[in-house]
Design a protein around this motif. Structure first.
Motif, short mmCIF file in Angstrom:
data_model
loop_
_atom_site.label_atom_id
_atom_site.label_comp_id
_atom_site.label_asym_id
_atom_site.label_seq_id
_atom_site.Cartn_x
_atom_site.Cartn_y
_atom_site.Cartn_z
N ARG A 2 0.83 -1.21 0.00
CA ARG A 2 0.00 0.00 0.00
C ARG A 2 0.86 1.26 0.00
O ARG A 2 1.98 1.25 0.52
CB ARG A 2 -0.91 0.00 1.21
N LEU A 3 0.33 2.32 -0.58
CA LEU A 3 1.06 3.58 -0.61
C LEU A 3 1.36 4.08 0.80
O LEU A 3 2.38 4.71 1.04
CB LEU A 3 0.29 4.63 -1.41
N SER A 4 0.49 3.78 1.75
CA SER A 4 0.74 4.17 3.14
C SER A 4 1.99 3.47 3.68
O SER A 4 2.75 4.07 4.45
CB SER A 4 -0.48 3.86 4.02
N ASP A 5 2.23 2.22 3.28
CA ASP A 5 3.44 1.50 3.69
C ASP A 5 4.67 2.14 3.07
O ASP A 5 5.71 2.28 3.72
CB ASP A 5 3.36 0.03 3.27
N ILE A 6 4.56 2.51 1.80
CA ILE A 6 5.67 3.15 1.10
C ILE A 6 6.01 4.48 1.77
O ILE A 6 7.18 4.79 1.98
CB ILE A 6 5.32 3.32 -0.39
N LYS A 7 5.00 5.22 2.11
CA LYS A 7 5.20 6.51 2.81
C LYS A 7 6.01 6.29 4.09
O LYS A 7 6.97 7.01 4.37
CB LYS A 7 3.85 7.14 3.12
#
Length: 118
Positions: A2-7
């Protein structure tokens, strides 16, 4: 991933598209050459780049990327952010250099497929 993990992994800051951090991506590509992105990238979801100009957003849109991360703490101008919002592309910035950012994502399970051989 997820993009939240990447962030979180990249200690990134979201500049636009905060409401889309639940999007999932399956691969990534790092490049400052948009011609390489157009020539070699297929079905990518995330672009890491240090190039800050509107062409980056246009290129990402053409290959249907969901997110662009500007490395080395680069902050795109309002025109670039507006273009990304218009095309529904999440924009982040992270303090890391491209090599480190790509390595962190790869070591956390996000793979690339820029040449189709992976």
């Amino acid at each position: 991933m997820r993009l939240s993990d990447i962030k979180r992994i990249l200690s990134a800051t979201v500049l636009c598209g905060e409401d889309h951090l639940d999007r999932e991506v399956f691969s990534a590509c790092g490049s400052d050459f948009m011609s390489d992105v157009l020539a070699f990238v297929k079905n990518q979801a995330l672009l890491l780049t240090g190039l800050v100009n509107p062409q980056v957003v246009r290129t990402a849109d053409m290959v249907e990327m969901k997110c662009i991360i500007f490395v080395r703490g680069k902050i795109p101008g309002r025109d670039i952010l507006a273009l990304a919002e218009e095309r529904d592309i999440v924009i982040m910035t992270c303090p890391k250099r491209m090599y480190e950012a790509c390595g962190l994502l790869y070591s956390n399970g996000l793979r690339g497929n820029c040449d189709g051989n992976e």
